[in-house]
Design a protein around this motif. Structure first.
Motif, PDB file in Angstrom:
ATOM      1  N   VAL A 235       0.835  -1.201   0.000  1.00 17.24           N
ATOM      2  CA  VAL A 235       0.000   0.000   0.000  1.00 17.24           C
ATOM      3  C   VAL A 235       0.872   1.253   0.000  1.00 17.24           C
ATOM      4  CG1 VAL A 235      -1.624   1.357   1.374  1.00 17.24           C
ATOM      5  CG2 VAL A 235      -1.996  -1.093   1.057  1.00 17.24           C
ATOM      6  N   ARG A 236       1.961   1.204   0.757  1.00 16.04           N
ATOM      7  CA  ARG A 236       2.895   2.342   0.775  1.00 16.04           C
ATOM      8  C   ARG A 236       3.416   2.632  -0.629  1.00 16.04           C
ATOM      9  NH1 ARG A 236       7.915   2.655   5.102  1.00 16.04           N
ATOM     10  NH2 ARG A 236       8.168   4.921   5.050  1.00 16.04           N
ATOM     11  N   THR A 237       3.705   1.593  -1.371  1.00 20.67           N
ATOM     12  CA  THR A 237       4.159   1.768  -2.756  1.00 20.67           C
ATOM     13  C   THR A 237       3.067   2.397  -3.610  1.00 20.67           C
ATOM     14  OG1 THR A 237       5.667  -0.117  -2.577  1.00 20.67           O
ATOM     15  CG2 THR A 237       5.008   0.561  -4.796  1.00 20.67           C
ATOM     16  N   LEU A 238       1.834   1.976  -3.414  1.00 19.98           N
ATOM     17  CA  LEU A 238       0.719   2.550  -4.187  1.00 19.98           C
ATOM     18  C   LEU A 238       0.534   4.031  -3.868  1.00 19.98           C
ATOM     19  CD1 LEU A 238      -1.943  -0.314  -3.908  1.00 19.98           C
ATOM     20  CD2 LEU A 238      -0.481   0.245  -5.877  1.00 19.98           C
ATOM     21  N   ILE A 239       0.691   4.395  -2.604  1.00 21.40           N
ATOM     22  CA  ILE A 239       0.590   5.804  -2.215  1.00 21.40           C
ATOM     23  C   ILE A 239       1.684   6.622  -2.892  1.00 21.40           C
ATOM     24  CG2 ILE A 239       0.871   7.393  -0.269  1.00 21.40           C
ATOM     25  CD1 ILE A 239      -0.546   5.227   1.448  1.00 21.40           C
ATOM     26  N   THR A 240       2.898   6.093  -2.901  1.00 21.27           N
ATOM     27  CA  THR A 240       4.009   6.779  -3.569  1.00 21.27           C
ATOM     28  C   THR A 240       3.731   6.942  -5.059  1.00 21.27           C
ATOM     29  OG1 THR A 240       5.579   5.885  -1.950  1.00 21.27           O
ATOM     30  CG2 THR A 240       6.488   6.684  -4.022  1.00 21.27           C
ATOM     31  N   ARG A 241       3.139   5.923  -5.670  1.00 20.79           N
ATOM     32  CA  ARG A 241       2.806   6.007  -7.091  1.00 20.79           C
ATOM     33  C   ARG A 241       1.735   7.061  -7.352  1.00 20.79           C
ATOM     34  NH1 ARG A 241       2.539  -0.478  -8.610  1.00 20.79           N
ATOM     35  NH2 ARG A 241       4.814  -0.855  -8.590  1.00 20.79           N
ATOM     36  N   ASP A 242       0.767   7.181  -6.450  1.00 17.38           N
ATOM     37  CA  ASP A 242      -0.261   8.220  -6.597  1.00 17.38           C
ATOM     38  C   ASP A 242       0.374   9.604  -6.576  1.00 17.38           C
ATOM     39  OD1 ASP A 242      -2.374   6.525  -6.913  1.00 17.38           O
ATOM     40  OD2 ASP A 242      -3.235   6.838  -4.918  1.00 17.38           O
ATOM     41  N   PHE A 243       1.322   9.800  -5.663  1.00 23.46           N
ATOM     42  CA  PHE A 243       2.034  11.082  -5.625  1.00 23.46           C
ATOM     43  C   PHE A 243       2.793  11.312  -6.939  1.00 23.46           C
ATOM     44  CE2 PHE A 243       1.830  11.138  -0.854  1.00 23.46           C
ATOM     45  CZ  PHE A 243       1.404  12.446  -0.703  1.00 23.46           C
ATOM     46  N   THR A 244       3.517  10.308  -7.373  1.00 19.40           N
ATOM     47  CA  THR A 244       4.317  10.441  -8.591  1.00 19.40           C
ATOM     48  C   THR A 244       3.445  10.804  -9.785  1.00 19.40           C
ATOM     49  OG1 THR A 244       5.923   8.829  -7.751  1.00 19.40           O
ATOM     50  CG2 THR A 244       5.923   9.254 -10.120  1.00 19.40           C
ATOM     51  N   SER A 245       2.300  10.166  -9.875  1.00 17.52           N
ATOM     52  CA  SER A 245       1.363  10.472 -10.949  1.00 17.52           C
ATOM     53  C   SER A 245       0.851  11.909 -10.833  1.00 17.52           C
ATOM     54  CB  SER A 245       0.204   9.485 -10.921  1.00 17.52           C
ATOM     55  OG  SER A 245      -0.752   9.788 -11.916  1.00 17.52           O
ATOM     56  N   ALA A 246       0.584  12.339  -9.611  1.00 13.90           N
ATOM     57  CA  ALA A 246       0.052  13.691  -9.401  1.00 13.90           C
ATOM     58  C   ALA A 246       1.046  14.753  -9.835  1.00 13.90           C
ATOM     59  CB  ALA A 246      -0.311  13.882  -7.928  1.00 13.90           C
ATOM     60  N   TRP A 247       2.338  14.487  -9.635  1.00 13.60           N
ATOM     61  CA  TRP A 247       3.340  15.512  -9.984  1.00 13.60           C
ATOM     62  C   TRP A 247       3.428  15.739 -11.491  1.00 13.60           C
ATOM     63  CZ3 TRP A 247       2.810  17.283  -5.686  1.00 13.60           C
ATOM     64  CH2 TRP A 247       3.166  16.687  -4.486  1.00 13.60           C
ATOM     65  N   ASP A 248       2.861  14.858 -12.288  1.00 15.44           N
ATOM     66  CA  ASP A 248       2.813  15.108 -13.728  1.00 15.44           C
ATOM     67  C   ASP A 248       1.860  16.246 -14.065  1.00 15.44           C
ATOM     68  OD1 ASP A 248       4.578  13.040 -14.254  1.00 15.44           O
ATOM     69  OD2 ASP A 248       2.997  11.555 -14.585  1.00 15.44           O
ATOM     70  N   ASP A 249       0.894  16.505 -13.180  1.00 19.64           N
ATOM     71  CA  ASP A 249      -0.151  17.483 -13.467  1.00 19.64           C
ATOM     72  C   ASP A 249      -0.120  18.713 -12.571  1.00 19.64           C
ATOM     73  OD1 ASP A 249      -1.328  15.825 -15.477  1.00 19.64           O
ATOM     74  OD2 ASP A 249      -2.273  14.638 -13.892  1.00 19.64           O
ATOM     75  N   VAL A 250       0.481  18.601 -11.373  1.00 22.27           N
ATOM     76  CA  VAL A 250       0.485  19.732 -10.442  1.00 22.27           C
ATOM     77  C   VAL A 250       1.862  19.885  -9.807  1.00 22.27           C
ATOM     78  CG1 VAL A 250      -1.977  19.531  -9.933  1.00 22.27           C
ATOM     79  CG2 VAL A 250      -0.317  18.314  -8.493  1.00 22.27           C
ATOM     80  N   ASP A 251       2.088  21.060  -9.235  1.00 21.32           N
ATOM     81  CA  ASP A 251       3.355  21.350  -8.560  1.00 21.32           C
ATOM     82  C   ASP A 251       3.293  21.044  -7.068  1.00 21.32           C
ATOM     83  OD1 ASP A 251       4.649  22.481 -10.928  1.00 21.32           O
ATOM     84  OD2 ASP A 251       3.211  24.121 -10.694  1.00 21.32           O
ATOM     85  N   VAL A 252       2.116  21.250  -6.472  1.00 17.72           N
ATOM     86  CA  VAL A 252       1.907  20.933  -5.052  1.00 17.72           C
ATOM     87  C   VAL A 252       0.515  20.338  -4.891  1.00 17.72           C
ATOM     88  CG1 VAL A 252       3.457  22.742  -4.179  1.00 17.72           C
ATOM     89  CG2 VAL A 252       1.009  23.246  -4.500  1.00 17.72           C
ATOM     90  N   LEU A 253       0.343  19.580  -3.835  1.00 15.41           N
ATOM     91  CA  LEU A 253      -0.967  19.082  -3.438  1.00 15.41           C
ATOM     92  C   LEU A 253      -1.357  19.746  -2.126  1.00 15.41           C
ATOM     93  CD1 LEU A 253      -0.550  15.265  -4.181  1.00 15.41           C
ATOM     94  CD2 LEU A 253      -2.004  16.869  -5.442  1.00 15.41           C
ATOM     95  N   VAL A 254      -2.662  20.010  -1.945  1.00 14.03           N
ATOM     96  CA  VAL A 254      -3.111  20.663  -0.722  1.00 14.03           C
ATOM     97  C   VAL A 254      -4.301  19.924  -0.128  1.00 14.03           C
ATOM     98  CG1 VAL A 254      -2.270  22.924  -1.457  1.00 14.03           C
ATOM     99  CG2 VAL A 254      -4.640  22.270  -1.960  1.00 14.03           C
ATOM    100  N   SER A 255      -4.460  20.087   1.174  1.00 21.19           N
ATOM    101  CA  SER A 255      -5.566  19.469   1.915  1.00 21.19           C
ATOM    102  C   SER A 255      -5.683  20.162   3.263  1.00 21.19           C
ATOM    103  CB  SER A 255      -5.301  17.970   2.132  1.00 21.19           C
ATOM    104  OG  SER A 255      -4.329  17.787   3.160  1.00 21.19           O
ATOM    105  N   PRO A 256      -6.769  19.917   4.012  1.00 16.90           N
ATOM    106  CA  PRO A 256      -6.726  20.293   5.429  1.00 16.90           C
ATOM    107  C   PRO A 256      -5.581  19.528   6.105  1.00 16.90           C
ATOM    108  CG  PRO A 256      -8.956  19.701   4.756  1.00 16.90           C
ATOM    109  CD  PRO A 256      -8.050  19.291   3.635  1.00 16.90           C
ATOM    110  N   THR A 257      -5.030  20.091   7.169  1.00 11.91           N
ATOM    111  CA  THR A 257      -3.991  19.360   7.907  1.00 11.91           C
ATOM    112  C   THR A 257      -4.602  18.321   8.824  1.00 11.91           C
ATOM    113  OG1 THR A 257      -2.639  21.369   7.895  1.00 11.91           O
ATOM    114  CG2 THR A 257      -1.972  19.602   9.377  1.00 11.91           C
TER     115      THR A 257
END
Length: 512
Positions: A397-419
């Motif tokens: 699952v940790r690997t899948l989370i890392t892949r989601d981040f990697t995919s997101a960086w193709d489209d955005v510079d930062v990700l945001v959410s409530p803390t």
């Protein structure tokens, strides 16, 4: 004799204190004494500190003042007081990690973080309270005391770095060091109205941090402003040959990134709002006031030229169960060293028991209930026949989370959410409900599991209590976190006409 300044020293940002010290308008001894007086007057109510040595602090301040008087070249942090979370090993200073099993231990060496801050000329005010071995989200798991939120003494200050957050928010320190394993810098920063940054994993040395989860632990700054966080981060960051996981890369020009962000121009910055962290269809457990302040902050970023879009990261929904298998598993291994043989507490060593009995009695009395819970959980997850089903699956699952981040960086510079999904809750409200306690880290866990930098910056109040806004960035792009956070901070301060913490009612009855 230095010239008094109009604003109270204990309500002055660290960067401004540095300027005043360098200009000779105040002395380090005066600043340090002001904080010691405030600790004496107010910490009985807050419980932020576990150990304060006024004589040692004033002696260190006096040395800085003497060096400045001689014309010696000093760094920008020289003479500024500081608080350290009690998980940071400090030579000759009691270091307990919030646990009875280390009560009275005075380490023979400094953690790299402590050594770098000492070399920078900071003055150690004391060691702050924490959840035992950094296991908790409320600082109610400390073996010594409960820490309280300066905004409302009946509420928690977050955890596990709650002592550090209470010290800074309550003006008992200008800034502090916390540690973040699954959100323990960002979540307490959010619920006490501070800036808290978790650096890229490996960019700040872990040498001398009492280990909870070795693949996750990171030290970082907890401050009143984004610029202060950047300055403190620059002082502690960089490669360390004593840490095998340390990245051999420069820390970067983080303060410059913060100053650039404060100019308020985010033209061309691509900001991704994470759907799974409070977005459409994922609002269960999120307070309406938190979501409202978050949406207002996103609108401010858009008003400064940022391009905002929704980003889906499906594996983030699995971050909570994955973390609570991986971190306890590593903890069960790391905490095996606390056995009553080499240092710390020793129980039952009267000559009538063998070593195994002494170790068992020591661990029974030395560890608190949350630590025992996680050791048992981790040991079970690592046991023969269950390893692959639990720990192995969590790592996937940790690997899948890392892949989601990697995919997101193709489209955005930062990700945001409530803390954090909620504001600070009442003391005692979740102590008998571990699952509800763990849910406080829903938003902070993905960046921790992926080893990425993330910052929390205040974004307003809900029911009179602070709400945090989280900015996440790619590995080693900590400067992006500081730029976006500083832009948001400046826009909000301009809109309200004052700094976020200026209206905080403190235990002493004045403005923080």
């Amino acid at each position: 004799m230095s010239t008094p300044v109009s604003a109270p020293l204990t309500s002055t940002d660290a960067a401004e204190l540095g300027r005043l010290l360098a200009a000779g308008e105040v002395s380090s001894a005066e600043v340090t004494q002001a904080y010691l007086d405030r600790i004496q007057a107010t910490d009985g109510d807050l419980g932020a500190y576990l150990h304060v040595d006024a004589d040692a602090a004033l002696a260190a301040a006096g040395e800085i003042d003497a060096a400045r008087a001689k014309g010696e070249e000093l760094g920008p942090l020289a003479g500024i007081p500081l608080a350290l979370k009690d998980v940071v090993v400090t030579e000759g200073v009691p270091t307990t990690s919030g646990s009875k099993i280390l009560e009275g231990w005075r380490p023979p060496y400094d953690a790299t973080v402590a050594a770098r801050l000492k070399a920078a000329g900071t003055v150690l005010l004391g060691k702050t309270n924490m959840d035992e071995f950094a296991m908790g989200s409320s600082t109610e798991n400390s073996a010594y005391k409960v820490t309280r939120n300066p905004w409302d003494h009946d509420r928690i200050p977050g955890g596990s770095s709650g002592g550090s957050s209470a010290a800074v928010a309550g003006s008992l320190a200008p800034w502090a060091i916390g540690t973040d394993t699954g959100g323990s810098i960002r979540q307490p920063a959010a619920v006490t109205g501070l800036v808290g940054h978790k650096p890229t994993y490996g960019s700040v040395s872990r040498f001398g941090l009492i280990a909870f989860s070795s693949s996750l632990d990171q030290a970082g700054p907890m401050t009143r402003t984004v610029l202060d966080a950047a300055l403190l981060h620059e002082a502690i960051g960089g490669h360390d040959p004593l840490d095998s996981t340390s990245i051999d890369a420069p820390v970067g020009v983080l303060a410059e990134a913060a100053r650039r962000g404060a100019e308020g121009d985010l033209t061309g910055l691509r900001v991704g709002v994470v759907t799974e962290l409070g977005g459409d269809g994922h609002t269960d457990g999120y307070e309406p006031g938190v979501l409202a302040r978050f949406a207002e902050a996103v609108a401010l970023l858009e008003g400064m030229g940022a391009e905002v879009r929704q980003v889906s990261c499906p594996a983030f929904d699995l971050a909570l169960p994955a973390y609570y298998l991986i971190a306890p598993s590593e903890a069960s291994s790391n905490l095996a060293r606390f056995d009553g043989v080499r240092y710390g507490l020793r129980v039952g060593d009267d000559g009538s028991r063998d070593l195994d009995e002494v170790m068992a009695l020591t661990r029974e009395q030395g560890f608190g209930p949350e630590v025992k819970r996680r050791i048992i959980l981790g040991t079970y997850a690592l046991s023969s026949g269950y390893y692959e089903a639990y720990y192995g699956q969590a790592q996937k699952v940790r690997t899948l989370i890392t892949r989601d981040f990697t995919s997101a960086w193709d489209d955005v510079d930062v990700l945001v959410s409530p803390t954090s999904p909620t504001v600070a809750w009442p003391v005692g409200a979740r102590v008998d409900d571990p699952i509800a306690m763990y849910a406080a880290d829903l938003c902070t866990l993905p960046a921790s599991l992926a080893g990425l930098p993330a910052i929390s910056v205040p974004c307003g109040l809900s029911d009179g209590l602070p709400v945090g806004f989280q900015v996440m960035a790619p590995a080693l792009a900590d400067d992006r976190c500081y730029t976006v956070a500083a832009a948001l901070e400046a826009a909000q301060d301009s809109a309200r006409g004052h700094r976020f913490l200026d209206g905080l009612a403190t235990p002493a009855g004045g403005a923080a």
